[in-house]
Design a protein around this motif. Sequence first.
Motif, PDB file in Angstrom:
ATOM      1  N   LEU A 475       0.802  -1.212   0.000  1.00 42.46           N
ATOM      2  CA  LEU A 475       0.000   0.000   0.000  1.00 42.46           C
ATOM      3  C   LEU A 475       0.839   1.268   0.000  1.00 42.46           C
ATOM      4  O   LEU A 475       0.319   2.356  -0.249  1.00 42.46           O
ATOM      5  CB  LEU A 475      -0.933   0.000   1.221  1.00 42.46           C
ATOM      6  CG  LEU A 475      -1.952  -1.141   1.272  1.00 42.46           C
ATOM      7  CD1 LEU A 475      -2.788  -1.039   2.547  1.00 42.46           C
ATOM      8  CD2 LEU A 475      -2.849  -1.128   0.042  1.00 42.46           C
ATOM      9  N   ASP A 476       2.122   1.130   0.272  1.00 39.59           N
ATOM     10  CA  ASP A 476       2.925   2.335   0.464  1.00 39.59           C
ATOM     11  C   ASP A 476       4.390   1.991   0.229  1.00 39.59           C
ATOM     12  O   ASP A 476       5.107   1.635   1.154  1.00 39.59           O
ATOM     13  CB  ASP A 476       2.726   2.861   1.892  1.00 39.59           C
ATOM     14  CG  ASP A 476       3.391   4.210   2.105  1.00 39.59           C
ATOM     15  OD1 ASP A 476       3.862   4.792   1.114  1.00 39.59           O
ATOM     16  OD2 ASP A 476       3.440   4.670   3.255  1.00 39.59           O
ATOM     17  N   GLU A 477       4.844   2.088  -1.019  1.00 39.08           N
ATOM     18  CA  GLU A 477       6.207   1.692  -1.352  1.00 39.08           C
ATOM     19  C   GLU A 477       7.197   2.792  -0.972  1.00 39.08           C
ATOM     20  O   GLU A 477       7.826   3.427  -1.815  1.00 39.08           O
ATOM     21  CB  GLU A 477       6.316   1.353  -2.846  1.00 39.08           C
ATOM     22  CG  GLU A 477       5.701   0.012  -3.197  1.00 39.08           C
ATOM     23  CD  GLU A 477       6.096  -0.453  -4.575  1.00 39.08           C
ATOM     24  OE1 GLU A 477       6.793   0.293  -5.287  1.00 39.08           O
ATOM     25  OE2 GLU A 477       5.706  -1.569  -4.959  1.00 39.08           O
ATOM     26  N   ARG A 478       7.303   3.006   0.311  1.00 38.20           N
ATOM     27  CA  ARG A 478       8.293   3.937   0.823  1.00 38.20           C
ATOM     28  C   ARG A 478       8.953   3.287   2.027  1.00 38.20           C
ATOM     29  O   ARG A 478       8.563   2.214   2.472  1.00 38.20           O
ATOM     30  CB  ARG A 478       7.659   5.283   1.187  1.00 38.20           C
ATOM     31  CG  ARG A 478       6.715   5.239   2.373  1.00 38.20           C
ATOM     32  CD  ARG A 478       6.203   6.641   2.713  1.00 38.20           C
ATOM     33  NE  ARG A 478       5.302   7.146   1.681  1.00 38.20           N
ATOM     34  CZ  ARG A 478       5.257   8.433   1.318  1.00 38.20           C
ATOM     35  NH1 ARG A 478       6.056   9.310   1.888  1.00 38.20           N
ATOM     36  NH2 ARG A 478       4.398   8.838   0.402  1.00 38.20           N
ATOM     37  N   PHE A 510      21.302   4.740  -2.248  1.00 38.61           N
ATOM     38  CA  PHE A 510      21.148   6.174  -1.984  1.00 38.61           C
ATOM     39  C   PHE A 510      19.926   6.738  -2.698  1.00 38.61           C
ATOM     40  O   PHE A 510      19.525   6.240  -3.769  1.00 38.61           O
ATOM     41  CB  PHE A 510      22.370   6.947  -2.493  1.00 38.61           C
ATOM     42  CG  PHE A 510      23.609   6.805  -1.657  1.00 38.61           C
ATOM     43  CD1 PHE A 510      23.624   7.187  -0.323  1.00 38.61           C
ATOM     44  CD2 PHE A 510      24.779   6.308  -2.213  1.00 38.61           C
ATOM     45  CE1 PHE A 510      24.771   7.073   0.444  1.00 38.61           C
ATOM     46  CE2 PHE A 510      25.931   6.187  -1.460  1.00 38.61           C
ATOM     47  CZ  PHE A 510      25.927   6.575  -0.128  1.00 38.61           C
ATOM     48  N   ALA A 511      19.382   7.830  -2.144  1.00 34.04           N
ATOM     49  CA  ALA A 511      18.313   8.567  -2.823  1.00 34.04           C
ATOM     50  C   ALA A 511      18.321  10.021  -2.369  1.00 34.04           C
ATOM     51  O   ALA A 511      18.405  10.309  -1.168  1.00 34.04           O
ATOM     52  CB  ALA A 511      16.950   7.953  -2.552  1.00 34.04           C
ATOM     53  N   HIS A 512      18.237  10.929  -3.342  1.00 31.16           N
ATOM     54  CA  HIS A 512      18.116  12.361  -3.066  1.00 31.16           C
ATOM     55  C   HIS A 512      16.640  12.679  -2.838  1.00 31.16           C
ATOM     56  O   HIS A 512      15.779  12.305  -3.634  1.00 31.16           O
ATOM     57  CB  HIS A 512      18.647  13.160  -4.256  1.00 31.16           C
ATOM     58  CG  HIS A 512      18.873  14.619  -3.972  1.00 31.16           C
ATOM     59  ND1 HIS A 512      17.869  15.474  -3.549  1.00 31.16           N
ATOM     60  CD2 HIS A 512      19.999  15.386  -4.055  1.00 31.16           C
ATOM     61  CE1 HIS A 512      18.358  16.683  -3.378  1.00 31.16           C
ATOM     62  NE2 HIS A 512      19.646  16.663  -3.673  1.00 31.16           N
ATOM     63  N   ASP A 521      14.677   3.149  -0.172  1.00 29.80           N
ATOM     64  CA  ASP A 521      16.126   3.225  -0.341  1.00 29.80           C
ATOM     65  C   ASP A 521      16.784   3.217   1.033  1.00 29.80           C
ATOM     66  O   ASP A 521      16.168   3.592   2.030  1.00 29.80           O
ATOM     67  CB  ASP A 521      16.504   4.488  -1.110  1.00 29.80           C
ATOM     68  CG  ASP A 521      15.788   4.567  -2.448  1.00 29.80           C
ATOM     69  OD1 ASP A 521      16.179   3.848  -3.365  1.00 29.80           O
ATOM     70  OD2 ASP A 521      14.813   5.345  -2.555  1.00 29.80           O
ATOM     71  N   LEU A 522      18.055   2.835   1.056  1.00 26.97           N
ATOM     72  CA  LEU A 522      18.720   2.631   2.340  1.00 26.97           C
ATOM     73  C   LEU A 522      19.100   3.940   3.017  1.00 26.97           C
ATOM     74  O   LEU A 522      18.908   4.107   4.224  1.00 26.97           O
ATOM     75  CB  LEU A 522      19.977   1.769   2.143  1.00 26.97           C
ATOM     76  CG  LEU A 522      20.501   1.068   3.394  1.00 26.97           C
ATOM     77  CD1 LEU A 522      19.506   0.031   3.889  1.00 26.97           C
ATOM     78  CD2 LEU A 522      21.848   0.414   3.124  1.00 26.97           C
ATOM     79  N   ARG A 532      19.526   8.204   7.795  1.00 25.93           N
ATOM     80  CA  ARG A 532      19.627   6.748   7.768  1.00 25.93           C
ATOM     81  C   ARG A 532      18.242   6.159   8.014  1.00 25.93           C
ATOM     82  O   ARG A 532      17.606   6.467   9.021  1.00 25.93           O
ATOM     83  CB  ARG A 532      20.626   6.280   8.829  1.00 25.93           C
ATOM     84  CG  ARG A 532      22.065   6.719   8.558  1.00 25.93           C
ATOM     85  CD  ARG A 532      22.862   6.825   9.853  1.00 25.93           C
ATOM     86  NE  ARG A 532      24.279   7.124   9.638  1.00 25.93           N
ATOM     87  CZ  ARG A 532      24.770   8.338   9.402  1.00 25.93           C
ATOM     88  NH1 ARG A 532      23.944   9.378   9.351  1.00 25.93           N
ATOM     89  NH2 ARG A 532      26.070   8.519   9.219  1.00 25.93           N
ATOM     90  N   SER A 533      17.798   5.301   7.122  1.00 24.95           N
ATOM     91  CA  SER A 533      16.466   4.718   7.242  1.00 24.95           C
ATOM     92  C   SER A 533      16.454   3.607   8.288  1.00 24.95           C
ATOM     93  O   SER A 533      17.504   3.139   8.759  1.00 24.95           O
ATOM     94  CB  SER A 533      16.026   4.148   5.893  1.00 24.95           C
ATOM     95  OG  SER A 533      16.827   3.010   5.570  1.00 24.95           O
ATOM     96  N   ALA A 534      15.263   3.144   8.635  1.00 28.56           N
ATOM     97  CA  ALA A 534      15.149   1.981   9.524  1.00 28.56           C
ATOM     98  C   ALA A 534      15.834   0.771   8.907  1.00 28.56           C
ATOM     99  O   ALA A 534      16.486  -0.016   9.605  1.00 28.56           O
ATOM    100  CB  ALA A 534      13.679   1.687   9.810  1.00 28.56           C
ATOM    101  N   SER A 535      15.701   0.615   7.592  1.00 29.40           N
ATOM    102  CA  SER A 535      16.378  -0.494   6.916  1.00 29.40           C
ATOM    103  C   SER A 535      17.890  -0.379   7.047  1.00 29.40           C
ATOM    104  O   SER A 535      18.597  -1.395   7.122  1.00 29.40           O
ATOM    105  CB  SER A 535      15.983  -0.532   5.432  1.00 29.40           C
ATOM    106  OG  SER A 535      14.636  -0.910   5.276  1.00 29.40           O
TER     107      SER A 535
END
Length: 667
Positions: A475-478, A510-512, A521-522, A532-535
Amino acid sequence: MKSNLILKVIKCFTFCMFWALGVVTYADNKCLTIQRIERNSTVPETLYGVFFEDINFAADGGLYAELIKNRSFEFDDPFMGWKISGNVSVRSDGPFKSNPHYVRLLPANNKWRRTSLQNEGFCGIGLKKDSLYHFSVWARSLSEESQNLLIELGESDADTWGQVVASAQCEVSSSEWEKYSVTLIPNRTCEHAFLRIFHQGKGGVDLEHVSLFPEDVWKHRKNGMRRDLVEALAELKPGVFRFPGGCIVEGTDLTTRYQWKRTLGPVEDRPVMENRWHFTFQHRYYPDYYQSHGIGFYEFFQLSEDLEAEPLPVLNAGLICQYMAEDISQHAPLDSLQSYIQDALDLIEFANGDTLTYWGKKRAELGHPLPFRLKYLGIGNEQWGPEYVERLSLFVKSIREKYPDIIIIGSSGPKPDGADFDFLWKKMNELKVDCVDEHFYKDEEWFASQADRYDNYNRNGAKVFAGEYACHCRLDERNRFDAALLEAAFMTGIDRNSDIVSMATYAPLFAHYKAWQWRPDLIWFDNLDVVRSASFYVQKLFSCYKGTERLDITVEGLPLVGGLGQDSLYASAVWDAHRNAYILKLVNLSRNDQCLSIAESGIGKELCDRGEVIEFGTTCDSIDNRRDNNMLVVPKSYPIKVGSLHTLPLSVKSRSLSIYILYRKGK
């Protein structure tokens, strides 16, 4: 690989039901039996690594610290990224063969007009107050007289009388092409600044390769990388570093495939090329996305060395992106494949050859006389079908003949199962490649049901490289915490099967925030900061605590893989000789806190004099770290008292990852 299909379907259905209800049935205290494994128990140093691809402006505008977009006027529109005023024109007989374009500035012939260039950077230019920024340009005067340039850094939306935050004069004194430099120091921090060049002379001046770098780059190298982004990579302690892709290895046609030899040498003469991600998704369309190759293969090898990670370059197999290919004729014919194979052989010589070899000498001339000690080489990204197999076989034959010790990595295609996947695995083993690259971008149920994916893989064939994976919530590809937790559940299966899985890398890296094409993205970043993401934290915890020897961990003789009767629990265990400690990773996908214990058999009678627990969890599944709060979801650790392991109570909070580090008494 198909033997557990029915069980997986049942597990998947069970998980879907529990996920929808948001509850699971609470179970009794589970007793973990943890034992040594007699054979093939060594954990590979390469088990967890990073994969870099120039997607989401990961290179230009990201890791590469250059702040000027289209610095050599080589985009299809030479003025893309630039605003011009006055008398400015583009010419194409410049000093650099691969990038021949430059601009000519002449007086505006009106005292009230000004000839100028203004560059927007990558979604603006990030500037930090009182930091040093080094401007450089190749230039020549069109007369014997010097020409003056006014170099400014400014902020368009500044709530001040003037836009300028830093300025300096640059005198072009020669009628021959020379490089000129000045340093600028902003008087305030700006996220969306610009660079502006005013022509102040009475004659003409030519400009080429306009550049702006911060002083504060990784290891203070010229042509450097963003320090904060490399520091984030170093935090992961990767064992392997895969580069440069990914789909950019393939290209949309053979002319736009990634060619490593073109990324060496002076940056001014590295050819600029379109990035295949600038038009891939119409809903995320970036026609200003190009590759300057400022980070080339030499820099990738150098970064691998900095990170103490094994370099894993991936080369084109003579195939363009097969999703985009409409006809087999778009690929390199088999009888024209020798130049592609020679590129692979030359790359090995570049990385490993002594300075008496042609390519070893090239490496030394670039500043690295010692070999990079390349061990791994990927041929093809996520190719499939007979056309891949027949091309790969020619690469394998040539590489084996000249470099038999190189570990060759083939592909199982873009999907984690199905007819193409099975066909490729069969062919990879027939070709005797050393490792097979698997990719999976899948949903919640898939990751919850795949912790035992590798339990029954054939141990007599190729190893597995889980080269690209991430949980994409339907439902939410983020980026979300629950996706990261599901990745952790899956990764306990990688831990338990590190005899067959030799490498794993999350993707993309990476993602801007202002220029992404793909998510999750990581690591996210803007022009000033990194998030830094949870992943990211899941990857960091698994990598930093991968251990040196895998252990067998079961409940009632079965591994904890979230199966029926296991209450959505997942587990792995390792011995870490460096820490002199046992390490347990426990993932709880249920909505209840759960308690466990360690059986007296196996390691249960071991004495530990101290311990530590790292907990990673949150009360909200959908959150992740963000720019305004980059500490929303971070691991927390605390010490625990430990004696005999079988007397130690273990607890795992609901919806969390817990890592127990239990330090054995004595040596």
